[in-house]
Design a protein around this motif. Structure first.
Motif, PDB file in Angstrom:
ATOM      1  N   ILE A   1       6.551  13.793  -8.098  1.00 34.43           N
ATOM      2  CA  ILE A   1       6.021  15.160  -8.085  1.00 34.43           C
ATOM      3  C   ILE A   1       5.193  15.426  -9.342  1.00 34.43           C
ATOM      4  O   ILE A   1       4.164  16.084  -9.284  1.00 34.43           O
ATOM      5  N   THR A   2       5.632  14.861 -10.457  1.00 32.57           N
ATOM      6  CA  THR A   2       4.849  15.012 -11.681  1.00 32.57           C
ATOM      7  C   THR A   2       3.810  13.896 -11.739  1.00 32.57           C
ATOM      8  O   THR A   2       4.034  12.786 -11.270  1.00 32.57           O
ATOM      9  N   ILE A   3       2.660  14.196 -12.302  1.00 31.83           N
ATOM     10  CA  ILE A   3       1.598  13.192 -12.412  1.00 31.83           C
ATOM     11  C   ILE A   3       2.022  12.061 -13.344  1.00 31.83           C
ATOM     12  O   ILE A   3       1.766  10.896 -13.077  1.00 31.83           O
ATOM     13  N   ILE A   4       2.711  12.395 -14.425  1.00 31.71           N
ATOM     14  CA  ILE A   4       3.135  11.377 -15.389  1.00 31.71           C
ATOM     15  C   ILE A   4       4.181  10.450 -14.755  1.00 31.71           C
ATOM     16  O   ILE A   4       4.212   9.263 -15.037  1.00 31.71           O
ATOM     17  N   GLY A   5       5.017  10.997 -13.888  1.00 39.99           N
ATOM     18  CA  GLY A   5       6.063  10.189 -13.268  1.00 39.99           C
ATOM     19  C   GLY A   5       5.569   9.295 -12.152  1.00 39.99           C
ATOM     20  O   GLY A   5       6.314   8.438 -11.664  1.00 39.99           O
ATOM     21  N   TRP A   6       4.319   9.467 -11.738  1.00 37.15           N
ATOM     22  CA  TRP A   6       3.787   8.658 -10.640  1.00 37.15           C
ATOM     23  C   TRP A   6       3.748   7.177 -11.022  1.00 37.15           C
ATOM     24  O   TRP A   6       4.107   6.308 -10.225  1.00 37.15           O
ATOM     25  N   ILE A   7       3.331   6.883 -12.233  1.00 41.95           N
ATOM     26  CA  ILE A   7       3.205   5.475 -12.659  1.00 41.95           C
ATOM     27  C   ILE A   7       4.568   4.787 -12.692  1.00 41.95           C
ATOM     28  O   ILE A   7       4.716   3.701 -12.108  1.00 41.95           O
ATOM     29  N   PRO A   8       5.608   5.364 -13.325  1.00 35.32           N
ATOM     30  CA  PRO A   8       6.920   4.704 -13.263  1.00 35.32           C
ATOM     31  C   PRO A   8       7.471   4.600 -11.845  1.00 35.32           C
ATOM     32  O   PRO A   8       8.110   3.608 -11.496  1.00 35.32           O
TER      33      PRO A   8
ATOM     34  N   LEU B   1      10.973  10.454  -5.529  1.00 37.02           N
ATOM     35  CA  LEU B   1      10.155  11.596  -5.102  1.00 37.02           C
ATOM     36  C   LEU B   1      10.097  12.645  -6.190  1.00 37.02           C
ATOM     37  O   LEU B   1       9.027  13.223  -6.454  1.00 37.02           O
ATOM     38  N   ILE B   2      11.210  12.882  -6.868  1.00 34.92           N
ATOM     39  CA  ILE B   2      11.217  13.836  -7.976  1.00 34.92           C
ATOM     40  C   ILE B   2      10.306  13.347  -9.094  1.00 34.92           C
ATOM     41  O   ILE B   2       9.560  14.123  -9.693  1.00 34.92           O
ATOM     42  N   LEU B   3      10.336  12.047  -9.365  1.00 38.17           N
ATOM     43  CA  LEU B   3       9.429  11.477 -10.368  1.00 38.17           C
ATOM     44  C   LEU B   3       7.976  11.615  -9.927  1.00 38.17           C
ATOM     45  O   LEU B   3       7.095  11.917 -10.734  1.00 38.17           O
TER      46      LEU B   3
ATOM     47  N   VAL C   1       0.842  -1.194   0.000  1.00 37.01           N
ATOM     48  CA  VAL C   1       0.000   0.000   0.000  1.00 37.01           C
ATOM     49  C   VAL C   1       0.880   1.249   0.000  1.00 37.01           C
ATOM     50  O   VAL C   1       0.634   2.201  -0.748  1.00 37.01           O
ATOM     51  N   ILE C   2       1.923   1.233   0.826  1.00 36.66           N
ATOM     52  CA  ILE C   2       2.852   2.372   0.853  1.00 36.66           C
ATOM     53  C   ILE C   2       3.561   2.500  -0.493  1.00 36.66           C
ATOM     54  O   ILE C   2       3.750   3.611  -0.994  1.00 36.66           O
ATOM     55  N   ALA C   3       3.951   1.376  -1.092  1.00 38.81           N
ATOM     56  CA  ALA C   3       4.626   1.422  -2.397  1.00 38.81           C
ATOM     57  C   ALA C   3       3.714   1.999  -3.467  1.00 38.81           C
ATOM     58  O   ALA C   3       4.178   2.668  -4.393  1.00 38.81           O
ATOM     59  N   PHE C   4       2.420   1.768  -3.343  1.00 35.79           N
ATOM     60  CA  PHE C   4       1.482   2.301  -4.334  1.00 35.79           C
ATOM     61  C   PHE C   4       1.194   3.778  -4.102  1.00 35.79           C
ATOM     62  O   PHE C   4       1.169   4.565  -5.041  1.00 35.79           O
ATOM     63  N   LEU C   5       0.967   4.161  -2.848  1.00 33.55           N
ATOM     64  CA  LEU C   5       0.591   5.542  -2.556  1.00 33.55           C
ATOM     65  C   LEU C   5       1.787   6.481  -2.466  1.00 33.55           C
ATOM     66  O   LEU C   5       1.736   7.609  -2.959  1.00 33.55           O
ATOM     67  N   LEU C   6       2.851   6.043  -1.802  1.00 28.31           N
ATOM     68  CA  LEU C   6       4.051   6.862  -1.607  1.00 28.31           C
ATOM     69  C   LEU C   6       5.285   6.048  -2.000  1.00 28.31           C
ATOM     70  O   LEU C   6       6.009   5.541  -1.139  1.00 28.31           O
ATOM     71  N   PRO C   7       5.541   5.914  -3.293  1.00 29.00           N
ATOM     72  CA  PRO C   7       6.654   5.073  -3.739  1.00 29.00           C
ATOM     73  C   PRO C   7       8.003   5.489  -3.169  1.00 29.00           C
ATOM     74  O   PRO C   7       8.826   4.641  -2.827  1.00 29.00           O
ATOM     75  N   TRP C   8       8.235   6.767  -3.035  1.00 32.18           N
ATOM     76  CA  TRP C   8       9.523   7.242  -2.523  1.00 32.18           C
ATOM     77  C   TRP C   8       9.729   6.787  -1.082  1.00 32.18           C
ATOM     78  O   TRP C   8      10.835   6.440  -0.692  1.00 32.18           O
TER      79      TRP C   8
ATOM     80  N   PHE D   1      12.249   3.196   3.047  1.00 30.40           N
ATOM     81  CA  PHE D   1      12.113   2.159   4.070  1.00 30.40           C
ATOM     82  C   PHE D   1      13.024   0.966   3.771  1.00 30.40           C
ATOM     83  O   PHE D   1      13.432   0.250   4.675  1.00 30.40           O
ATOM     84  N   GLN D   2      13.317   0.755   2.489  1.00 29.94           N
ATOM     85  CA  GLN D   2      14.196  -0.339   2.102  1.00 29.94           C
ATOM     86  C   GLN D   2      15.668   0.035   2.234  1.00 29.94           C
ATOM     87  O   GLN D   2      16.541  -0.790   1.983  1.00 29.94           O
ATOM     88  N   GLY D   3      15.936   1.283   2.595  1.00 30.41           N
ATOM     89  CA  GLY D   3      17.311   1.727   2.770  1.00 30.41           C
ATOM     90  C   GLY D   3      17.929   2.310   1.516  1.00 30.41           C
ATOM     91  O   GLY D   3      19.139   2.528   1.458  1.00 30.41           O
ATOM     92  N   LYS D   4      17.121   2.579   0.521  1.00 31.43           N
ATOM     93  CA  LYS D   4      17.609   3.132  -0.744  1.00 31.43           C
ATOM     94  C   LYS D   4      17.282   4.630  -0.770  1.00 31.43           C
ATOM     95  O   LYS D   4      16.318   5.065  -1.395  1.00 31.43           O
ATOM     96  N   ILE D   5      18.121   5.408  -0.089  1.00 30.94           N
ATOM     97  CA  ILE D   5      17.839   6.823   0.096  1.00 30.94           C
ATOM     98  C   ILE D   5      17.935   7.587  -1.223  1.00 30.94           C
ATOM     99  O   ILE D   5      17.051   8.386  -1.555  1.00 30.94           O
ATOM    100  N   GLY D   6      18.993   7.362  -1.978  1.00 32.69           N
ATOM    101  CA  GLY D   6      19.150   8.052  -3.265  1.00 32.69           C
ATOM    102  C   GLY D   6      18.024   7.718  -4.232  1.00 32.69           C
ATOM    103  O   GLY D   6      17.491   8.603  -4.911  1.00 32.69           O
ATOM    104  N   ALA D   7      17.677   6.452  -4.290  1.00 27.82           N
ATOM    105  CA  ALA D   7      16.572   6.039  -5.156  1.00 27.82           C
ATOM    106  C   ALA D   7      15.260   6.654  -4.682  1.00 27.82           C
ATOM    107  O   ALA D   7      14.405   7.022  -5.492  1.00 27.82           O
ATOM    108  N   GLY D   8      15.097   6.781  -3.370  1.00 21.57           N
ATOM    109  CA  GLY D   8      13.890   7.391  -2.827  1.00 21.57           C
ATOM    110  C   GLY D   8      13.766   8.851  -3.208  1.00 21.57           C
ATOM    111  O   GLY D   8      12.677   9.328  -3.544  1.00 21.57           O
ATOM    112  N   ILE D   9      14.884   9.576  -3.181  1.00 24.88           N
ATOM    113  CA  ILE D   9      14.864  10.995  -3.568  1.00 24.88           C
ATOM    114  C   ILE D   9      14.553  11.131  -5.056  1.00 24.88           C
ATOM    115  O   ILE D   9      13.733  11.968  -5.461  1.00 24.88           O
ATOM    116  N   LEU D  10      15.180  10.292  -5.886  1.00 25.21           N
ATOM    117  CA  LEU D  10      14.896  10.322  -7.316  1.00 25.21           C
ATOM    118  C   LEU D  10      13.436   9.948  -7.588  1.00 25.21           C
ATOM    119  O   LEU D  10      12.771  10.547  -8.435  1.00 25.21           O
TER     120      LEU D  10
END
Length: 109
Positions: free
Chosen positions: A72-79, A68-70, A45-52, A57-66
């Motif tokens: 922010i845009t509606i189109i980037g939400w799906i990827p 989050l940037i994705l 559920v968290i992965a679907f609603l708040l992917p970053w 939570f998995q310890g991938k901080i850099g990936a989480g920030i990237l």
């Protein structure tokens, strides 16, 4: 509300106070019960609603920030969601593999 789907202690409570409006509270408790019994469900559920947040939570901080940037845009939400879910699946697969390897090592001793 049908009480058959509730745990027995909630059924007794609901039958004791049938005139009260506890539907919201009982539904919330049932959902929390599902999430506590199956914590994987909450992670998805968290992965679907708040992917970053899922990636962090998995310890991938850099990936989480990237992510989050994705997100922010509606189109980037799906990827971002696909990325978080596949990363979560990979994490669970790695845990299963490690458990099998540990069991094989313990068997050979």
């Amino acid at each position: 509300m049908k009480t058959a789907s509730l745990p027995s202690h909630f059924q007794a409570f609901y039958q004791k106070y049938p005139d009260k409006e506890f539907d919201f509270l009982i539904n919330t408790i049932v959902l929390l019960n599902i999430f506590l019994i199956q914590p994987h469900t909450m992670r998805y559920v968290i992965a679907f609603l708040l992917p970053w947040l899922s990636l962090m939570f998995q310890g991938k901080i850099g990936a989480g920030i990237l992510c989050l940037i994705l997100q922010i845009t509606i189109i980037g939400w799906i990827p971002a969601t696909i990325w978080a879910v596949t990363s979560l699946n990979r994490m669970y697969a790695d845990r299963r593999t490690e458990a099998v390897i540990a069991a094989m090592r313990n068997q050979n001793r």
